[in-house]
Design a protein around this motif. Structure first.
Motif, short mmCIF file in Angstrom:
data_model
loop_
_atom_site.label_atom_id
_atom_site.label_comp_id
_atom_site.label_asym_id
_atom_site.label_seq_id
_atom_site.Cartn_x
_atom_site.Cartn_y
_atom_site.Cartn_z
N ARG A 243 11.83 -9.41 -3.71
CA ARG A 243 12.32 -8.38 -4.64
C ARG A 243 12.97 -9.00 -5.88
NH1 ARG A 243 13.95 -5.70 0.21
NH2 ARG A 243 12.66 -3.83 0.54
N THR A 244 13.53 -10.17 -5.71
CA THR A 244 14.24 -10.80 -6.83
C THR A 244 13.40 -11.89 -7.51
OG1 THR A 244 15.32 -12.34 -5.28
CG2 THR A 244 16.50 -10.32 -5.83
N SER A 245 12.13 -12.02 -7.09
CA SER A 245 11.26 -13.03 -7.68
C SER A 245 10.51 -12.47 -8.89
CB SER A 245 10.24 -13.51 -6.64
OG SER A 245 10.88 -14.22 -5.60
N THR A 246 10.12 -13.37 -9.76
CA THR A 246 9.36 -13.03 -10.96
C THR A 246 7.99 -13.70 -10.88
OG1 THR A 246 11.41 -12.93 -12.23
CG2 THR A 246 9.37 -13.09 -13.47
N ASP A 247 6.94 -12.95 -11.16
CA ASP A 247 5.59 -13.52 -11.07
C ASP A 247 5.22 -14.23 -12.37
OD1 ASP A 247 4.78 -11.57 -12.90
OD2 ASP A 247 3.64 -10.40 -11.44
N ALA A 248 3.98 -14.70 -12.43
CA ALA A 248 3.54 -15.49 -13.59
C ALA A 248 3.51 -14.69 -14.88
CB ALA A 248 2.16 -16.08 -13.31
N ASP A 254 7.13 -5.56 -7.03
CA ASP A 254 7.29 -4.33 -6.28
C ASP A 254 6.98 -4.65 -4.82
OD1 ASP A 254 7.51 -1.71 -5.42
OD2 ASP A 254 5.53 -1.12 -6.15
N VAL A 255 7.95 -4.47 -3.92
CA VAL A 255 7.80 -4.85 -2.52
C VAL A 255 7.54 -3.62 -1.67
CG1 VAL A 255 8.96 -5.86 -0.52
CG2 VAL A 255 9.22 -6.90 -2.77
N VAL A 256 6.44 -3.65 -0.92
CA VAL A 256 6.10 -2.58 0.03
C VAL A 256 6.30 -3.15 1.44
CG1 VAL A 256 4.31 -1.02 0.88
CG2 VAL A 256 4.41 -1.60 -1.56
N GLU A 257 7.16 -2.52 2.22
CA GLU A 257 7.45 -3.01 3.56
C GLU A 257 6.42 -2.48 4.56
OE1 GLU A 257 11.49 -2.29 4.68
OE2 GLU A 257 12.29 -3.66 3.14
N LEU A 258 5.97 -3.35 5.44
CA LEU A 258 5.02 -2.98 6.49
C LEU A 258 5.64 -3.36 7.83
CD1 LEU A 258 2.28 -1.82 7.19
CD2 LEU A 258 1.25 -4.05 6.76
N PRO A 259 6.22 -2.39 8.54
CA PRO A 259 6.92 -2.72 9.80
C PRO A 259 5.99 -3.32 10.84
CG PRO A 259 7.51 -0.53 9.03
CD PRO A 259 6.35 -0.98 8.19
N SER A 260 6.56 -4.17 11.68
CA SER A 260 5.82 -4.83 12.74
C SER A 260 5.40 -3.82 13.80
CB SER A 260 6.69 -5.90 13.40
OG SER A 260 7.72 -5.26 14.15
N PRO A 261 4.44 -4.17 14.66
CA PRO A 261 4.18 -3.34 15.83
C PRO A 261 5.44 -3.23 16.69
CG PRO A 261 2.46 -5.00 15.54
CD PRO A 261 3.56 -5.34 14.58
N THR A 262 5.49 -2.19 17.52
CA THR A 262 6.70 -1.99 18.33
C THR A 262 6.77 -2.97 19.49
OG1 THR A 262 5.56 -0.32 19.67
CG2 THR A 262 6.79 0.45 17.74
N VAL A 263 5.63 -3.43 19.98
CA VAL A 263 5.63 -4.41 21.08
C VAL A 263 5.95 -5.78 20.50
CG1 VAL A 263 4.27 -5.53 22.87
CG2 VAL A 263 3.98 -3.07 22.43
N ALA A 264 7.08 -6.34 20.93
CA ALA A 264 7.57 -7.58 20.31
C ALA A 264 7.42 -8.80 21.20
CB ALA A 264 9.04 -7.42 19.93
N GLU A 265 7.04 -8.60 22.48
CA GLU A 265 6.94 -9.72 23.41
C GLU A 265 5.67 -9.62 24.24
OE1 GLU A 265 10.38 -9.81 25.90
OE2 GLU A 265 11.64 -10.77 24.40
N PHE A 266 5.22 -10.78 24.68
CA PHE A 266 4.13 -10.86 25.64
C PHE A 266 4.50 -11.91 26.66
CE2 PHE A 266 0.09 -12.82 27.09
CZ PHE A 266 -0.48 -11.71 27.69
#
Length: 336
Positions: A243-248, A254-266
């Protein structure tokens, strides 16, 4: 290097081989891997040509699992993560396709890895594609970088500055080599990857399970909503860095968050299941599915950030079980 959403000439993949990762010949685990890779290839070939590298002894099995439209290319293999062992395709100033062959040493000379054959794939795949090949002295994998096609590249420190990959290289030297090879001008460095990616069969922090550009100025980032998960805090830090980075081009991302799957362990261990590890092609997105409540939400986000493309989810649990995802097993060849 064109962005992944630019038009493709073809997608390159490798057919899983008997080895320490997949198991011995005739093992159930190797059969599972081959079916998983074939599912991905059989979706993609409905949209663009797919060229599958295959060991000569595996032709019959490959042909039985793959769509007849998938072309088999006879090249000797150790493993099947072509994003990492194969070349990065770029365009020269006249718009002609070239292949950059990085040094490949089994993700930092890991004890389980074999790369006597795969270290040649950057050159061999470039030749098979009929393009000129440029060799880089940098040890690099395709999963270790993402570009926006407008001068910016995403990297992680634990991969690029890994002493088992690039001993003695400074951050400035890595940037200089990458900018020369990729035509980029600005590098955005993330401190690390997902926790499970530092396990025995991990890559030590590939960026392609953490964040990716969806267009210039916009980046999709993996987030972990569970405060008790070891990735919760690190991924919050990663999102804040982006969010605080500047591109070329001088833009804040603009940051779009993509949450992880709910299953976190195997089997009691954290997994690096990530919806960020998807693959774009001509009119499509192949996303990862995990038989998880988060699958549907992830598909909706992918449809939002890639409007006009078909979003197809493919069961990726067996791919991640062996150490990667859909993006890790595919490599795009852009149109000249």
């Amino acid at each position: 290097m064109p962005p992944e959403w630019a038009p493709h000439e073809a997608t390159w993949m490798s057919f899983p081989t008997p080895n320490a990762t997949f198991g011995e010949e005739d093992s159930p685990s190797l059969a599972d891997a081959r079916k998983a890779w074939a599912r991905v290839a059989n979706v993609i070939v409905g949209y663009e040509p797919v060229k599958m590298l295959v060991n000569q002894a595996d032709h019959t099995t490959a042909r039985s699992l793959l769509d007849p439209g998938v072309e088999l290319v006879d090249i000797a293999l150790d493993d099947a993560w072509l994003r990492d062992s194969g070349p990065t395709f770029v365009l020269d100033q006249d718009g002609r396709t070239r292949a950059t062959a990085w040094r490949f040493n089994g993700w930092g000379a890991q004890s389980w890895a074999s790369w006597g054959r795969d270290r040649h794939l950057g050159t061999l795949v470039g030749r098979a594609a009929g393009v000129e090949v440029d060799r880089s002295p940098l040890t690099q994998e395709g999963g270790g970088l993402h570009v926006d096609g407008a001068g910016t590249v995403l990297l992680t420190e634990t991969v690029q500055l890994d002493p088992d990959r690039n001993p003695g290289w400074t951050r400035a030297e890595v940037e200089s080599e990458l900018h020369q090879r990729l035509g980029t001008a600005t590098a955005i460095w993330l401190p690390r990857g997902l926790t499970a990616d530092y396990d025995e069969f991990g890559t030590r922090g590939h960026v392609d399970v953490v964040a990716t550009f969806t267009q210039p100025g916009t980046v999709l980032v993996h987030t972990q909503p569970d405060p008790g998960h070891p990735d919760h805090a690190p991924m919050k830090d990663v999102a804040e860095i982006l969010r605080t980075s500047t591109d070329a081009q001088g833009r804040r991302l603009d940051v779009v968050e993509l949450p992880s799957p709910t299953v976190a362990e195997f089997e009691g261990r954290p997994v690096d299941h990530s919806y960020v590890n998807h693959y774009l092609g001509n009119g499509f997105v192949v996303g990862c599915a995990f038989d998880d409540p988060g699958d549907e939400k992830a598909a909706a986000v992918l449809s939002q950030v890639y409007p006009g493309r078909d979003v197809i989810l493919v069961d990726a649990r067996d791919i991640f079980r062996f150490g990667g995802g859909v993006h890790c097993i595919t490599q795009q060849q852009p149109k000249a």
